[in-house]
Design a protein around this motif. Structure first.
Motif, PDB file in Angstrom:
ATOM      1  N   LYS A  46       0.836  -1.197   0.000  1.00  0.00           N
ATOM      2  CA  LYS A  46       0.000   0.000   0.000  1.00  0.00           C
ATOM      3  C   LYS A  46       0.870   1.246   0.000  1.00  0.00           C
ATOM      4  CE  LYS A  46      -3.869  -2.355   2.076  1.00  0.00           C
ATOM      5  NZ  LYS A  46      -4.802  -2.475   3.168  1.00  0.00           N
ATOM      6  N   TYR A  86      -3.143 -12.850  -1.383  1.00  0.00           N
ATOM      7  CA  TYR A  86      -3.066 -11.386  -1.467  1.00  0.00           C
ATOM      8  C   TYR A  86      -2.070 -10.957  -2.536  1.00  0.00           C
ATOM      9  CZ  TYR A  86      -2.531  -6.550   0.118  1.00  0.00           C
ATOM     10  OH  TYR A  86      -2.501  -5.176   0.185  1.00  0.00           O
ATOM     11  N   TRP A  87      -0.854 -11.529  -2.475  1.00  0.00           N
ATOM     12  CA  TRP A  87       0.181 -11.149  -3.431  1.00  0.00           C
ATOM     13  C   TRP A  87      -0.128 -11.657  -4.837  1.00  0.00           C
ATOM     14  CZ3 TRP A  87       3.550  -7.437  -3.401  1.00  0.00           C
ATOM     15  CH2 TRP A  87       3.878  -6.851  -2.182  1.00  0.00           C
ATOM     16  N   ARG A  89      -3.024 -11.828  -6.202  1.00  0.00           N
ATOM     17  CA  ARG A  89      -3.992 -10.864  -6.724  1.00  0.00           C
ATOM     18  C   ARG A  89      -3.293  -9.574  -7.159  1.00  0.00           C
ATOM     19  NH1 ARG A  89      -7.418 -11.748  -3.015  1.00  0.00           N
ATOM     20  NH2 ARG A  89      -6.704 -10.179  -1.554  1.00  0.00           N
ATOM     21  N   LEU A  90      -2.369  -9.067  -6.345  1.00  0.00           N
ATOM     22  CA  LEU A  90      -1.647  -7.836  -6.689  1.00  0.00           C
ATOM     23  C   LEU A  90      -0.785  -8.015  -7.936  1.00  0.00           C
ATOM     24  CD1 LEU A  90      -0.477  -6.465  -3.207  1.00  0.00           C
ATOM     25  CD2 LEU A  90      -2.305  -5.588  -4.667  1.00  0.00           C
ATOM     26  N   LYS A  95      -0.600  -4.461  -9.950  1.00  0.00           N
ATOM     27  CA  LYS A  95      -0.481  -3.411  -8.935  1.00  0.00           C
ATOM     28  C   LYS A  95       0.840  -3.459  -8.176  1.00  0.00           C
ATOM     29  CE  LYS A  95      -5.404  -2.766  -8.307  1.00  0.00           C
ATOM     30  NZ  LYS A  95      -6.548  -2.858  -7.419  1.00  0.00           N
ATOM     31  N   ALA A  96       1.502  -4.606  -8.192  1.00  0.00           N
ATOM     32  CA  ALA A  96       2.770  -4.741  -7.463  1.00  0.00           C
ATOM     33  C   ALA A  96       3.532  -5.955  -7.975  1.00  0.00           C
ATOM     34  CB  ALA A  96       2.504  -4.892  -5.964  1.00  0.00           C
TER      35      ALA A  96
END
Length: 137
Positions: A46, A86-87, A89-90, A95-96
């Motif tokens: 974030k 989580y990672w 998905r990013l 996004k990352a």
């Protein structure tokens, strides 16, 4: 029987009190001290910069490592399975980039010490002059 209970309790207490705490570390060029909220934001992608404005590179220990589990219990509140999801998905959404994973505290320290803006976490007992402590949960 009482001797066994006493011995088992004593050994458990000794093991619990002799382990050091996990700490978040950074490259020595990073003078920033972080709050829990800042550490959490960095490890959840974030925030892509340290408070001083330097771009951050996140490093992780391998899934299942007890130090990784302790760090994420205290900082992000996520399990290994939750972190993987989580990672994923990013990364999938662009996004990352996934954090670099390291198999040991020695490898983690070397990676963090080699790159300004790099962060990681290790057992406090493993901290030396090659890295600085940014946050202690």
């Amino acid at each position: 029987m009482i001797k066994r209970i006493f011995l088992a309790t004593s050994l458990a207490l000794l093991a619990h009190t002799s382990s050091a705490a996990v700490v978040m570390i950074g490259h020595p060029a990073t003078a920033d001290q972080l709050t829990k909220k800042q550490a959490q934001a960095i490890y959840l992608a974030k925030s892509k910069k340290l408070p001083g404005g330097m771009s951050v590179t996140v490093n992780e220990l391998a899934a299942g490592d007890p130090i990784r589990t302790e760090f994420h219990d205290k900082v992000t509140g996520k399990s290994d399975a939750q972190l993987k999801s989580y990672w994923s998905r990013l990364v999938f959404t662009g996004k990352a980039a996934a954090p670099s994973e390291h198999s040991s505290a020695v490898a983690m320290k070397a990676a963090v010490a080699a790159k300004p803006g790099a962060v990681g976490y290790i057992d406090e007992a493993d901290v030396d002059g090659s890295v600085v402590v940014l946050f202690k949960p």
